[in-house]
Design a protein around this motif. Structure first.
Motif, PDB file in Angstrom:
ATOM      1  N   LEU A  63     -53.823  28.323  82.898  1.00 35.14           N
ATOM      2  CA  LEU A  63     -53.292  29.305  81.955  1.00 35.14           C
ATOM      3  C   LEU A  63     -51.985  28.795  81.350  1.00 35.14           C
ATOM      4  CD1 LEU A  63     -53.817  32.586  84.013  1.00 35.14           C
ATOM      5  CD2 LEU A  63     -55.392  31.469  82.434  1.00 35.14           C
ATOM      6  N   GLN A  64     -51.742  29.201  80.108  1.00 30.91           N
ATOM      7  CA  GLN A  64     -50.506  28.812  79.438  1.00 30.91           C
ATOM      8  C   GLN A  64     -49.950  29.998  78.667  1.00 30.91           C
ATOM      9  OE1 GLN A  64     -50.822  25.741  76.418  1.00 30.91           O
ATOM     10  NE2 GLN A  64     -48.713  25.117  76.799  1.00 30.91           N
ATOM     11  N   PHE A  65     -48.687  30.313  78.925  1.00 27.28           N
ATOM     12  CA  PHE A  65     -48.023  31.365  78.166  1.00 27.28           C
ATOM     13  C   PHE A  65     -47.814  30.885  76.735  1.00 27.28           C
ATOM     14  CE2 PHE A  65     -46.652  32.382  82.520  1.00 27.28           C
ATOM     15  CZ  PHE A  65     -47.019  33.720  82.569  1.00 27.28           C
ATOM     16  N   THR A  66     -47.860  31.816  75.802  1.00 29.95           N
ATOM     17  CA  THR A  66     -47.617  31.509  74.396  1.00 29.95           C
ATOM     18  C   THR A  66     -46.280  32.122  73.994  1.00 29.95           C
ATOM     19  OG1 THR A  66     -48.668  33.530  73.567  1.00 29.95           O
ATOM     20  CG2 THR A  66     -50.120  31.619  73.948  1.00 29.95           C
ATOM     21  N   GLY A  67     -45.981  32.111  72.722  1.00 30.39           N
ATOM     22  CA  GLY A  67     -44.759  32.721  72.227  1.00 30.39           C
ATOM     23  C   GLY A  67     -44.801  34.229  72.220  1.00 30.39           C
ATOM     24  N   SER A  68     -45.967  34.800  72.474  1.00 29.17           N
ATOM     25  CA  SER A  68     -46.148  36.246  72.516  1.00 29.17           C
ATOM     26  C   SER A  68     -46.252  36.707  73.971  1.00 29.17           C
ATOM     27  CB  SER A  68     -47.426  36.627  71.757  1.00 29.17           C
ATOM     28  OG  SER A  68     -47.689  37.998  71.891  1.00 29.17           O
ATOM     29  N   ALA A  69     -45.487  37.714  74.338  1.00 30.89           N
ATOM     30  CA  ALA A  69     -45.459  38.188  75.730  1.00 30.89           C
ATOM     31  C   ALA A  69     -46.787  38.756  76.206  1.00 30.89           C
ATOM     32  CB  ALA A  69     -44.364  39.234  75.901  1.00 30.89           C
ATOM     33  N   ASP A  70     -47.660  39.154  75.287  1.00 31.00           N
ATOM     34  CA  ASP A  70     -48.928  39.763  75.701  1.00 31.00           C
ATOM     35  C   ASP A  70     -50.126  38.848  75.462  1.00 31.00           C
ATOM     36  OD1 ASP A  70     -48.963  39.897  72.947  1.00 31.00           O
ATOM     37  OD2 ASP A  70     -49.661  41.964  72.852  1.00 31.00           O
ATOM     38  N   GLU A  71     -49.886  37.547  75.251  1.00 30.16           N
ATOM     39  CA  GLU A  71     -50.982  36.610  74.990  1.00 30.16           C
ATOM     40  C   GLU A  71     -50.851  35.376  75.875  1.00 30.16           C
ATOM     41  OE1 GLU A  71     -52.582  35.627  70.877  1.00 30.16           O
ATOM     42  OE2 GLU A  71     -51.439  33.827  71.388  1.00 30.16           O
ATOM     43  N   VAL A  72     -51.976  34.975  76.466  1.00 28.25           N
ATOM     44  CA  VAL A  72     -52.038  33.804  77.333  1.00 28.25           C
ATOM     45  C   VAL A  72     -53.255  32.985  76.915  1.00 28.25           C
ATOM     46  CG1 VAL A  72     -52.436  33.056  79.730  1.00 28.25           C
ATOM     47  CG2 VAL A  72     -50.919  34.987  79.264  1.00 28.25           C
ATOM     48  N   LEU A  73     -53.109  31.663  76.931  1.00 29.18           N
ATOM     49  CA  LEU A  73     -54.234  30.780  76.650  1.00 29.18           C
ATOM     50  C   LEU A  73     -54.927  30.408  77.952  1.00 29.18           C
ATOM     51  CD1 LEU A  73     -52.672  28.308  74.054  1.00 29.18           C
ATOM     52  CD2 LEU A  73     -54.189  30.252  73.603  1.00 29.18           C
ATOM     53  N   ILE A  74     -56.246  30.378  77.923  1.00 33.60           N
ATOM     54  CA  ILE A  74     -57.046  29.919  79.058  1.00 33.60           C
ATOM     55  C   ILE A  74     -57.585  28.541  78.677  1.00 33.60           C
ATOM     56  CG2 ILE A  74     -59.029  30.312  80.547  1.00 33.60           C
ATOM     57  CD1 ILE A  74     -59.001  33.233  79.678  1.00 33.60           C
ATOM     58  N   HIS A  75     -57.062  27.499  79.320  1.00 34.23           N
ATOM     59  CA  HIS A  75     -57.571  26.154  79.100  1.00 34.23           C
ATOM     60  C   HIS A  75     -58.679  25.909  80.128  1.00 34.23           C
ATOM     61  CE1 HIS A  75     -54.381  25.410  76.285  1.00 34.23           C
ATOM     62  NE2 HIS A  75     -53.464  25.691  77.199  1.00 34.23           N
ATOM     63  N   ILE A  76     -59.696  25.180  79.720  1.00 31.87           N
ATOM     64  CA  ILE A  76     -60.890  25.016  80.541  1.00 31.87           C
ATOM     65  C   ILE A  76     -61.049  23.553  80.961  1.00 31.87           C
ATOM     66  CG2 ILE A  76     -63.402  25.271  80.573  1.00 31.87           C
ATOM     67  CD1 ILE A  76     -62.868  27.475  78.358  1.00 31.87           C
ATOM     68  N   ASN A  77     -61.198  23.354  82.252  1.00 28.73           N
ATOM     69  CA  ASN A  77     -61.397  22.014  82.797  1.00 28.73           C
ATOM     70  C   ASN A  77     -62.719  21.463  82.283  1.00 28.73           C
ATOM     71  OD1 ASN A  77     -62.014  19.789  84.539  1.00 28.73           O
ATOM     72  ND2 ASN A  77     -60.631  20.641  86.070  1.00 28.73           N
ATOM     73  N   ALA A  83     -57.549  41.160  81.590  1.00 29.32           N
ATOM     74  CA  ALA A  83     -56.365  41.081  80.728  1.00 29.32           C
ATOM     75  C   ALA A  83     -56.308  42.281  79.791  1.00 29.32           C
ATOM     76  CB  ALA A  83     -56.380  39.778  79.929  1.00 29.32           C
ATOM     77  N   LYS A  84     -57.438  42.611  79.210  1.00 34.46           N
ATOM     78  CA  LYS A  84     -57.513  43.748  78.280  1.00 34.46           C
ATOM     79  C   LYS A  84     -57.087  45.041  78.977  1.00 34.46           C
ATOM     80  CE  LYS A  84     -60.715  45.915  75.048  1.00 34.46           C
ATOM     81  NZ  LYS A  84     -62.088  45.913  74.535  1.00 34.46           N
ATOM     82  N   GLU A  85     -57.510  45.220  80.216  1.00 36.65           N
ATOM     83  CA  GLU A  85     -57.149  46.419  80.970  1.00 36.65           C
ATOM     84  C   GLU A  85     -55.645  46.476  81.280  1.00 36.65           C
ATOM     85  OE1 GLU A  85     -59.755  46.812  84.357  1.00 36.65           O
ATOM     86  OE2 GLU A  85     -61.539  46.700  83.074  1.00 36.65           O
ATOM     87  N   HIS A  86     -54.960  45.338  81.148  1.00 39.68           N
ATOM     88  CA  HIS A  86     -53.508  45.274  81.363  1.00 39.68           C
ATOM     89  C   HIS A  86     -52.758  45.108  80.037  1.00 39.68           C
ATOM     90  CE1 HIS A  86     -54.871  44.491  85.473  1.00 39.68           C
ATOM     91  NE2 HIS A  86     -53.653  44.846  85.854  1.00 39.68           N
ATOM     92  N   SER A  87     -53.431  45.449  78.943  1.00 44.26           N
ATOM     93  CA  SER A  87     -52.848  45.364  77.593  1.00 44.26           C
ATOM     94  C   SER A  87     -52.393  43.957  77.228  1.00 44.26           C
ATOM     95  CB  SER A  87     -51.680  46.344  77.436  1.00 44.26           C
ATOM     96  OG  SER A  87     -52.132  47.660  77.660  1.00 44.26           O
ATOM     97  N   MET A  88     -53.158  42.968  77.694  1.00 48.00           N
ATOM     98  CA  MET A  88     -52.880  41.579  77.352  1.00 48.00           C
ATOM     99  C   MET A  88     -54.135  40.947  76.755  1.00 48.00           C
ATOM    100  SD  MET A  88     -50.396  40.042  80.289  1.00 48.00           S
ATOM    101  CE  MET A  88     -49.965  38.671  79.224  1.00 48.00           C
ATOM    102  N   VAL A  89     -53.946  39.799  76.129  1.00 47.93           N
ATOM    103  CA  VAL A  89     -55.059  39.048  75.551  1.00 47.93           C
ATOM    104  C   VAL A  89     -55.056  37.659  76.177  1.00 47.93           C
ATOM    105  CG1 VAL A  89     -56.008  38.058  73.442  1.00 47.93           C
ATOM    106  CG2 VAL A  89     -54.898  40.297  73.368  1.00 47.93           C
TER     107      VAL A  89
END
Length: 104
Positions: A37-51, A70-76
């Protein structure tokens, strides 16, 4: 600089049945080696990188579970890139981002 909600991300990941292994700067390493996982510049958005070695038969299910939690926690949780990881030195790993993830 945006605050990184590591506690919320940890709760999301654990709700999906995965444990957080280690967090370093903007990256969150998971016990499941298929994702990073990688945090982005937005507090409610995270990138999922795939091996690149992730088995396709479990990929869609695991991605869906993480994104739903993530959606249930108001995140993307958005799909990011394909990566590969290898042991570089004693306690060091080398990450290489190969390409953008594009679902079939």
């Amino acid at each position: 600089m945006t605050d990184r909600p590591l506690g919320v991300v940890t709760e999301i990941v654990e709700s999906a049945g995965i444990d957080v292994s280690y967090a370093y700067e903007d990256l969150v390493f998971l016990e499941h080696p298929g994702f990073l996982l990688q945090f982005t510049g937005s507090a409610d958005e995270v990138l999922i990188h795939i091996n690149r070695d992730m088995k396709e038969d479990t990929l869609a299910e695991m991605l869906s579970r993480l994104q739903q939690e993530a959606k249930e926690h108001s995140m993307v949780f958005k799909t990011g890139n394909i990566f590969r990881i290898r042991q570089a030195e004693e306690e060091t790993v080398e990450l290489e981002f190969l390409s953008s993830f594009e679902p079939n």
